[in-house]
Design an enzyme around this catalytic site. Structure first.
Site, PDB file in Angstrom:
ATOM      1  NE  ARG A  10      37.199  42.564  39.969  1.00 15.45           N
ATOM      2  CZ  ARG A  10      38.350  41.864  39.967  1.00 15.45           C
ATOM      3  NH1 ARG A  10      39.481  42.496  40.143  1.00 15.45           N
ATOM      4  NH2 ARG A  10      38.344  40.567  39.763  1.00 15.45           N
ATOM      5  CB  CYS A  37      64.602  39.070  45.147  1.00 14.73           C
ATOM      6  SG  CYS A  37      66.199  38.774  44.453  1.00 14.73           S
ATOM      7  NE  ARG A  46      43.060  41.709  40.900  1.00 16.75           N
ATOM      8  CZ  ARG A  46      42.890  42.313  39.746  1.00 16.75           C
ATOM      9  NH1 ARG A  46      43.430  43.495  39.531  1.00 16.75           N
ATOM     10  NH2 ARG A  46      42.136  41.769  38.804  1.00 16.75           N
ATOM     11  N   GLY A  88      30.998  39.509  39.944  1.00 18.47           N
ATOM     12  CA  GLY A  88      31.873  39.608  38.774  1.00 18.47           C
ATOM     13  C   GLY A  88      31.831  40.918  38.039  1.00 18.47           C
ATOM     14  CD  GLU A 136      27.181  35.008  45.573  1.00 19.72           C
ATOM     15  OE1 GLU A 136      26.636  34.219  46.347  1.00 19.72           O
ATOM     16  OE2 GLU A 136      28.068  34.647  44.767  1.00 19.72           O
ATOM     17  N   PRO A 137      28.265  41.038  44.405  1.00 23.51           N
ATOM     18  CG  PRO A 137      27.484  43.230  44.554  1.00 23.51           C
ATOM     19  CD  PRO A 137      27.048  41.806  44.718  1.00 23.51           C
ATOM     20  CE1 TYR A 164      38.516  38.519  45.122  1.00 23.20           C
ATOM     21  CE2 TYR A 164      37.996  40.343  43.645  1.00 23.20           C
ATOM     22  CZ  TYR A 164      37.608  39.215  44.331  1.00 23.20           C
ATOM     23  OH  TYR A 164      36.313  38.778  44.233  1.00 23.20           O
TER      24      TYR A 164
END
Ligand code: LLP
Length: 467
Positions: free
Chosen positions: A322, A394, A363, A277, A319-320, A424
């Site tokens: 990103r 569209c 995102r 996180g 648990e990185p 992500y």
């Protein structure tokens, strides 16, 4: 019922020159080092380069749009985490971006790997990842996924429900496996992030609540199960988090729980995983903590809690995802149209449309995530103009970069690069409007090596089997 309103004055933002945090850069061609991977620069002709390859040549060879993954930067960030958290296990969270090449790099850099689906597990295994270094997550793992994990002897399964515990026991009884497990708990933390990516408050789907006693029930159940070895407790509070406050509360509550478990059973649980996180910089307004600062902060918290409960410091893991892969990758797009629109409150906005969009980065539409961008194929002597970089889908919400200053001479045919696209983005990409997902190409020492090739219409037709 959907409430309709007339677009205009009600949209307070349209008359504003841009968000408060955004100021026009003094040099419109400058690269803010906190946003770009370590090997990014501009060459003598002003072209953006990464890993010794200029983006114009990369797109000529590999097509547009394109994700460019900087191998050196990935290795460097993985190593920074491993060194800063020396003695802790660092699981790279594959959900941020996982390919077989990335699984190999994770192995080579001595990290562990967190997977959260059978698909990710198969990519990891075929990429050569040592199964005993894998942690398997998921709030609704199927029997097939559990069987895949157990038959490959993954290091740990992070159990998330009593149904799953029963399913694991059944598989163990049938095939003679013994499962190493951690219990995913909900410490009741309100993480300061978007609600969709906060995961430790009570009202969400993950884990067992500490507050209502379900966590302890699950731990006791696993501990006394002949099919399982209970290693410890797991907590993940959310994603894109900048302050360590949430981790402090999580550590406090999980360690209290572990000490209560010891009181109840006489058994000391050896491991605690505080999840991932850690935030990254998407714009110049973000200032994430370094791995060293995070490590110091988390170590202090855990040691303090261990002292408070008179327990030994457990073997720790994080648990990185990103924070390791996010900044490694840029996306490069080709500008197709440039359009200036008048804003209701006065002023104008320049819409720069590129050849990708919400199909290669959902995102901004999903979490109102902010990004940055620069002109990538040349430098400009013009001043900046406030632009909105949009895709070709569209849909009005098809925004890639909501507010950014780009040179006022930006024109069709120019290339735009968006940093921090590693986490992500490709991993959450879709075929919306039958878009073809772009290739992901690894760049290293002047070489381009495709990791994921560009999709073709044939790929899509292979799935469209009707007539
Ligand atoms: N561990 C667990 C158990 C997780 O659920 C996650 C992310 C991580 C580690 C890695 O978190 P990271 O270090 O990458 O923040 N799609 C969202 C993010 C969803 C995160 C899901 N779980 C986004 O684009 O922001």
């Amino acid at each position: 019922m959907t409430h309709m309103h007339v677009a205009g004055s009600i949209h307070a933002d349209v008359s504003a020159p841009g968000p408060q945090w955004l100021t026009e850069p003094k040099d419109i061609n400058a690269l803010n080092p906190s946003l770009w991977s370590c090997s990014v620069a501009r060459d003598a002709s002003g072209r953006l380069t990464v890993g010794g390859v200029d983006v114009v040549s990369a797109l000529e060879r590999e097509g547009s749009p394109l994700y460019l993954f900087d191998e050196e930067d990935f290795r460097r960030r993985a190593r920074e985490f491993r060194t800063a958290f020396g003695g802790w296990k660092v699981f790279y969270a594959g959900k941020a971006m996982l390919t077989r090449t990335i699984a190999r790099l994770v192995m080579e850099e001595g990290l562990h790997l967190d997977v959260c689906s059978g698909g990710e597990l198969q990519v990891a295994l075929t990429g050569g990842m040592d199964p005993t270094r894998i942690g398997m997550h998921g709030n609704n793992k199927t029997t097939d996924e559990l069987e895949l994990a157990l038959s490959n002897n993954v290091g740990c399964i992070i159990v998330d429900s009593l149904d799953e515990i029963a399913r694991i026991e059944q598989l163990c009884r049938a095939h003679g496996y013994r499962a190493r497990v951690m219990v995913r708990v909900t410490p009741g933390v309100e993480a300061h992030t978007h609600e969709y990516i906060a995961t430790a408050h009570e009202d969400q789907k993950f884990g067992f609540s500490i507050a209502n006693g379900q966590a302890m029930v699950a731990m006791v159940r696993c501990h006394y199960s002949p099919s399982m070895q209970l290693l410890g407790v797991h907590s993940h509070i959310g994603s894109q988090i900048f302050d360590t406050g949430g981790f402090e509360v999580a550590a406090l509550r999980t360690m209290k729980l572990m000490s209560q478990f010891t009181d109840a059973t006489g058994v000391h649980l050896p491991e605690l995983d505080l999840g991932g996180g850690f935030g990254v910089a998407y714009t110049s307004a973000d200032s994430p903590a370094s791995p060293d600062d995070l490590a110091t902060g988390l170590r202090d918290i855990v040691e303090h809690e261990a002292r408070a409960h008179g327990m030994a410091v457990p073997a720790m893991s994080i648990e990185p995802g990103r924070a390791i892969v996010g900044p490694t990758t840029m996306a490069v797009y080709t500008v197709g149209t440039v359009k200036t629109v008048d804003l209701d409150g006065g002023g104008q906005r320049v819409y720069v449309s590129v050849d990708g969009g919400m199909s290669d980065n959902i995102r901004p539409a999903l979490y109102a995530a902010e990004y940055s961008a620069v002109l990538a194929n040349r430098c400009s002597n013009e001043t900046g103009v406030l632009c909105r970089v949009v895709g070709k889908h569209c849909e009005g919400g098809d925004i890639l970069v909501r507010d950014v200053f780009l040179p006022s001479d930006i024109a069709p045919g120019d290339l735009i690069a968006v940093p921090t696209m590693g986490a992500y983005s490709r991993e959450m990409a879709s075929n919306y409007n039958h878009a073809l997902r772009p290739a992901v190409v690894r760049v290293h020492e002047g070489q381009l090596s495709p990791m994921i090739r560009r999709e073709t219409m044939d790929d899509l037709f292979r799935l469209d089997v009707g007539r």
